[in-house]
Scaffold this motif. Structure first.
Motif, PDB file in Angstrom:
ATOM      1  N   GLU A  63       0.862  -1.182   0.000  1.00 50.48           N
ATOM      2  CA  GLU A  63       0.000   0.000   0.000  1.00 50.48           C
ATOM      3  C   GLU A  63       0.899   1.233   0.000  1.00 50.48           C
ATOM      4  O   GLU A  63       1.969   1.239   0.612  1.00 50.48           O
ATOM      5  CB  GLU A  63      -0.894  -0.001   1.243  1.00 50.48           C
ATOM      6  CG  GLU A  63      -1.873  -1.176   1.288  1.00 50.48           C
ATOM      7  CD  GLU A  63      -2.775  -1.115   2.493  1.00 50.48           C
ATOM      8  OE1 GLU A  63      -3.632  -0.203   2.549  1.00 50.48           O
ATOM      9  OE2 GLU A  63      -2.612  -1.970   3.391  1.00 50.48           O
ATOM     10  N   CYS A  64       0.454   2.288  -0.700  1.00 48.23           N
ATOM     11  CA  CYS A  64       1.275   3.493  -0.836  1.00 48.23           C
ATOM     12  C   CYS A  64       0.441   4.761  -0.596  1.00 48.23           C
ATOM     13  O   CYS A  64      -0.768   4.771  -0.850  1.00 48.23           O
ATOM     14  CB  CYS A  64       1.896   3.575  -2.233  1.00 48.23           C
ATOM     15  SG  CYS A  64       3.019   2.226  -2.620  1.00 48.23           S
ATOM     16  N   PHE A  65       1.111   5.772  -0.125  1.00 50.60           N
ATOM     17  CA  PHE A  65       0.506   7.112  -0.065  1.00 50.60           C
ATOM     18  C   PHE A  65       1.631   8.140  -0.172  1.00 50.60           C
ATOM     19  O   PHE A  65       2.808   7.821   0.024  1.00 50.60           O
ATOM     20  CB  PHE A  65      -0.323   7.303   1.216  1.00 50.60           C
ATOM     21  CG  PHE A  65       0.486   7.262   2.487  1.00 50.60           C
ATOM     22  CD1 PHE A  65       1.074   8.423   3.014  1.00 50.60           C
ATOM     23  CD2 PHE A  65       0.655   6.067   3.177  1.00 50.60           C
ATOM     24  CE1 PHE A  65       1.813   8.380   4.184  1.00 50.60           C
ATOM     25  CE2 PHE A  65       1.377   6.027   4.351  1.00 50.60           C
ATOM     26  CZ  PHE A  65       1.967   7.188   4.865  1.00 50.60           C
ATOM     27  N   TYR A  66       1.260   9.365  -0.518  1.00 51.85           N
ATOM     28  CA  TYR A  66       2.235  10.440  -0.720  1.00 51.85           C
ATOM     29  C   TYR A  66       2.080  11.482   0.383  1.00 51.85           C
ATOM     30  O   TYR A  66       0.981  11.726   0.876  1.00 51.85           O
ATOM     31  CB  TYR A  66       2.041  11.096  -2.090  1.00 51.85           C
ATOM     32  CG  TYR A  66       2.295  10.159  -3.253  1.00 51.85           C
ATOM     33  CD1 TYR A  66       3.546  10.108  -3.861  1.00 51.85           C
ATOM     34  CD2 TYR A  66       1.278   9.343  -3.743  1.00 51.85           C
ATOM     35  CE1 TYR A  66       3.771   9.254  -4.932  1.00 51.85           C
ATOM     36  CE2 TYR A  66       1.498   8.483  -4.799  1.00 51.85           C
ATOM     37  CZ  TYR A  66       2.750   8.441  -5.392  1.00 51.85           C
ATOM     38  OH  TYR A  66       2.983   7.592  -6.439  1.00 51.85           O
ATOM     39  N   ILE A  67       3.201  12.105   0.717  1.00 53.38           N
ATOM     40  CA  ILE A  67       3.200  13.180   1.711  1.00 53.38           C
ATOM     41  C   ILE A  67       4.298  14.163   1.353  1.00 53.38           C
ATOM     42  O   ILE A  67       5.358  13.777   0.838  1.00 53.38           O
ATOM     43  CB  ILE A  67       3.400  12.616   3.133  1.00 53.38           C
ATOM     44  CG1 ILE A  67       3.295  13.747   4.161  1.00 53.38           C
ATOM     45  CG2 ILE A  67       4.718  11.870   3.250  1.00 53.38           C
ATOM     46  CD1 ILE A  67       3.314  13.250   5.596  1.00 53.38           C
ATOM     47  N   GLU A  68       4.026  15.433   1.600  1.00 55.16           N
ATOM     48  CA  GLU A  68       5.049  16.435   1.317  1.00 55.16           C
ATOM     49  C   GLU A  68       6.228  16.248   2.269  1.00 55.16           C
ATOM     50  O   GLU A  68       6.067  15.911   3.445  1.00 55.16           O
ATOM     51  CB  GLU A  68       4.464  17.844   1.481  1.00 55.16           C
ATOM     52  CG  GLU A  68       3.422  18.197   0.440  1.00 55.16           C
ATOM     53  CD  GLU A  68       2.931  19.626   0.613  1.00 55.16           C
ATOM     54  OE1 GLU A  68       3.776  20.505   0.860  1.00 55.16           O
ATOM     55  OE2 GLU A  68       1.711  19.828   0.521  1.00 55.16           O
ATOM     56  N   GLU A  69       7.410  16.474   1.734  1.00 53.08           N
ATOM     57  CA  GLU A  69       8.628  16.255   2.524  1.00 53.08           C
ATOM     58  C   GLU A  69       8.654  17.147   3.764  1.00 53.08           C
ATOM     59  O   GLU A  69       9.113  16.731   4.826  1.00 53.08           O
ATOM     60  CB  GLU A  69       9.867  16.522   1.653  1.00 53.08           C
ATOM     61  CG  GLU A  69      11.167  16.157   2.341  1.00 53.08           C
ATOM     62  CD  GLU A  69      12.354  16.297   1.420  1.00 53.08           C
ATOM     63  OE1 GLU A  69      13.426  15.762   1.763  1.00 53.08           O
ATOM     64  OE2 GLU A  69      12.221  16.930   0.341  1.00 53.08           O
ATOM     65  N   ARG A  70       8.134  18.384   3.643  1.00 54.00           N
ATOM     66  CA  ARG A  70       8.161  19.293   4.775  1.00 54.00           C
ATOM     67  C   ARG A  70       7.289  18.798   5.917  1.00 54.00           C
ATOM     68  O   ARG A  70       7.582  19.028   7.086  1.00 54.00           O
ATOM     69  CB  ARG A  70       7.730  20.698   4.342  1.00 54.00           C
ATOM     70  CG  ARG A  70       6.301  20.782   3.848  1.00 54.00           C
ATOM     71  CD  ARG A  70       5.927  22.192   3.398  1.00 54.00           C
ATOM     72  NE  ARG A  70       4.564  22.257   2.911  1.00 54.00           N
ATOM     73  CZ  ARG A  70       3.489  22.365   3.686  1.00 54.00           C
ATOM     74  NH1 ARG A  70       3.651  22.429   5.014  1.00 54.00           N
ATOM     75  NH2 ARG A  70       2.274  22.405   3.166  1.00 54.00           N
ATOM     76  N   LEU A  71       6.201  18.124   5.583  1.00 51.36           N
ATOM     77  CA  LEU A  71       5.333  17.574   6.621  1.00 51.36           C
ATOM     78  C   LEU A  71       5.952  16.342   7.286  1.00 51.36           C
ATOM     79  O   LEU A  71       5.708  16.056   8.450  1.00 51.36           O
ATOM     80  CB  LEU A  71       3.966  17.216   6.049  1.00 51.36           C
ATOM     81  CG  LEU A  71       3.109  18.389   5.535  1.00 51.36           C
ATOM     82  CD1 LEU A  71       1.806  17.879   4.934  1.00 51.36           C
ATOM     83  CD2 LEU A  71       2.828  19.373   6.671  1.00 51.36           C
ATOM     84  N   SER A 129       7.338  22.021  -2.164  1.00 50.68           N
ATOM     85  CA  SER A 129       8.001  20.998  -1.343  1.00 50.68           C
ATOM     86  C   SER A 129       7.913  19.672  -2.070  1.00 50.68           C
ATOM     87  O   SER A 129       6.827  19.283  -2.519  1.00 50.68           O
ATOM     88  CB  SER A 129       7.323  20.913   0.016  1.00 50.68           C
ATOM     89  OG  SER A 129       7.863  19.848   0.779  1.00 50.68           O
ATOM     90  N   PRO A 130       9.047  19.001  -2.239  1.00 46.97           N
ATOM     91  CA  PRO A 130       9.018  17.678  -2.916  1.00 46.97           C
ATOM     92  C   PRO A 130       8.116  16.713  -2.145  1.00 46.97           C
ATOM     93  O   PRO A 130       7.919  16.839  -0.942  1.00 46.97           O
ATOM     94  CB  PRO A 130      10.470  17.237  -2.862  1.00 46.97           C
ATOM     95  CG  PRO A 130      11.259  18.476  -2.619  1.00 46.97           C
ATOM     96  CD  PRO A 130      10.384  19.383  -1.816  1.00 46.97           C
ATOM     97  N   GLU A 131       7.585  15.751  -2.882  1.00 45.30           N
ATOM     98  CA  GLU A 131       6.728  14.745  -2.253  1.00 45.30           C
ATOM     99  C   GLU A 131       7.521  13.472  -1.956  1.00 45.30           C
ATOM    100  O   GLU A 131       8.432  13.092  -2.703  1.00 45.30           O
ATOM    101  CB  GLU A 131       5.536  14.414  -3.151  1.00 45.30           C
ATOM    102  CG  GLU A 131       4.468  15.501  -3.129  1.00 45.30           C
ATOM    103  CD  GLU A 131       3.169  15.003  -3.742  1.00 45.30           C
ATOM    104  OE1 GLU A 131       3.243  14.292  -4.770  1.00 45.30           O
ATOM    105  OE2 GLU A 131       2.101  15.312  -3.187  1.00 45.30           O
ATOM    106  N   ILE A 132       7.119  12.836  -0.882  1.00 45.46           N
ATOM    107  CA  ILE A 132       7.713  11.561  -0.464  1.00 45.46           C
ATOM    108  C   ILE A 132       6.655  10.477  -0.627  1.00 45.46           C
ATOM    109  O   ILE A 132       5.506  10.651  -0.209  1.00 45.46           O
ATOM    110  CB  ILE A 132       8.191  11.622   1.001  1.00 45.46           C
ATOM    111  CG1 ILE A 132       9.236  12.708   1.190  1.00 45.46           C
ATOM    112  CG2 ILE A 132       8.727  10.262   1.452  1.00 45.46           C
ATOM    113  CD1 ILE A 132      10.523  12.472   0.435  1.00 45.46           C
ATOM    114  N   ILE A 133       7.056   9.344  -1.234  1.00 45.30           N
ATOM    115  CA  ILE A 133       6.154   8.187  -1.315  1.00 45.30           C
ATOM    116  C   ILE A 133       6.473   7.256  -0.150  1.00 45.30           C
ATOM    117  O   ILE A 133       7.637   6.973   0.152  1.00 45.30           O
ATOM    118  CB  ILE A 133       6.291   7.450  -2.673  1.00 45.30           C
ATOM    119  CG1 ILE A 133       5.298   6.271  -2.705  1.00 45.30           C
ATOM    120  CG2 ILE A 133       7.715   6.966  -2.910  1.00 45.30           C
ATOM    121  CD1 ILE A 133       5.236   5.568  -4.061  1.00 45.30           C
TER     122      ILE A 133
END
Length: 388
Positions: A63-71, A129-133
């Motif tokens: 399972e995957c989701f994305y989140i902003e790197e700053r968060l 802000s780059p996104e992190i998977i």
């Protein structure tokens, strides 16, 4: 002696239990290693092919989701509208741990494998802000599955160990009985050898001292006792040869009626001395057999019948069954289930070597032999139907 059966039972039970424990240990190690390997490969595949092009041949689908790197990199509150409770807990864990490679995590009593990585976009796309998977697999059910399997293996091990111990107890008892039978066999055999030796020695000492002067009679007795010992030794040696397979049969055509009468001829003196009536009911016909070996077996049966007969012996051949019957006073005391056993000792102390040897020879011909008792008669039957 009882200690032997207990030792065998304990040995069998412990061996089975130890085997199952080893199997369980191998299962645990191999299963956990395999599942861990499959999980890591499944998650790593996300970062190689992307989630859209994921190879579904793996055992797990992450399972995957994305989140902003700053968060992800600070303790800012996560909007619950965008992330589930499970995802928020994973984010909190990722803030405190490095998950740049697949890492095992225990979160709120659940077990996960997690990996994070930066999302690569085209150069013309600009984000504040780059996104992190975040890719993860929940494996919380696997330990429970393995634990249930362990319980099953343990229960099976205990049950089979108990069953094996019972079989070991039975097998150990048979070994004890065999050892006791052999002990009695050798004791009685030694006695039977010692008796003629004592007689021979007595006559020899009498001759040496000049007490015995009838040398012809003495010589006859010594020869008789020597022949008795020789027959016993020959029977024991032949039994050993038959068991080892070093005494193969030499088959010829044997005419049954003539064969039976030839076996009876040397025993006529014993029959007359006991005033026994012998009745022959023999059908014509021939059989394929080793005549010399069969002579030994059938003669032993006749000797046994003459020894215990009260007044008569009946020999019957009907084309399939060859039987020897004799009447007997104490027929109920004769254990027909064991008289052919190699180390069985009868009530009169006889070792039963002759009957055991007869059984070996008959079975070597691939025939069957059995003894029955009814009324006041013992009947030994040989089923000579060809089974080759």
């Amino acid at each position: 002696m009882n200690k032997l059966r207990i030792r065998v039972a304990v040995l069998v039970g412990c061996s089975i239990l130890l085997t199952f424990l080893i199997i369980a240990a191998i299962y645990n190690v191999s299963t956990r290693s395999y599942l861990s390997s499959e999980v890591k490969k499944s998650i790593d595949n996300i970062f190689v092919l992307s989630y859209e092009n994921y190879d579904e041949s793996y055992l797990y689908i992450p399972e995957c989701f994305y989140i902003e790197e700053r968060l992800l990199n600070n303790s800012a509150a996560i909007n619950s509208d965008h992330y589930s409770l499970k995802e928020r807990r994973i984010i909190e864990w990722c803030r405190e741990h490095d998950a740049s490679t697949v890492t095992k995590a225990v979160i709120n009593q659940n077990t996960y494998y997690i990996r994070t990585g930066r999302v690569d976009y085209d150069d013309d796309l600009k984000y504040e802000s780059p996104e992190i998977i975040v890719a993860y697999i929940d494996v919380s059910g696997e330990p429970e599955m393995i634990a249930q399997t362990n319980l099953f293996l343990l229960a099976a091990a205990v049950i089979i160990s108990i069953f094996g111990s019972l079989l070991g107890l039975i097998f150990g008892k048979k070994i004890e009985e065999s050892q006791l039978s052999q002990k009695l066999f050798f004791e009685n055999t030694s006695h039977e050898l010692k008796t003629p030796l004592t007689s021979i020695r007595g006559y020899a000492e009498g001759m040496e001292r000049g007490v015995i002067t009838d040398y012809q009679k003495t010589g006859s007795v010594i020869i008789s006792q020597t022949e008795k010992m020789s027959r016993l030794i020959d029977d024991i040696l032949l039994m050993a040869k038959l068991e080892s397979g070093s005494a193969p049969l030499e088959y010829t055509d044997v005419e049954v009626s003539e064969f039976v009468q030839n076996c009876l001829m040397p025993l006529e003196g014993a029959v007359e001395n006991r005033c026994l009536a012998v009745e022959l009911r023999l059908a014509g016909g021939t059989i394929r057999a080793d005549e010399n070996r069969l002579d030994q077996a059938f003669s032993n049966l006749l000797v046994n019948a003459i020894r215990y007969a009260k007044s008569r012996i009946v020999i019957v051949y009907d084309g399939r069954i060859l039987s020897v019957s004799n009447d007997c006073d104490d027929v109920e005391k004769i254990d027909t289930d064991h008289i052919f056993e190699r180390f069985y000792t009868g009530q009169n102390g006889s070792t039963g070597v002759g009957l055991a040897l007869a059984k070996d020879i008959i079975e070597l011909h691939k025939w069957k032999i059995r003894a029955d008792k009814h009324n006041n008669e013992i009947c030994v039957q040989i089923d000579i139907t060809d089974r080759s």
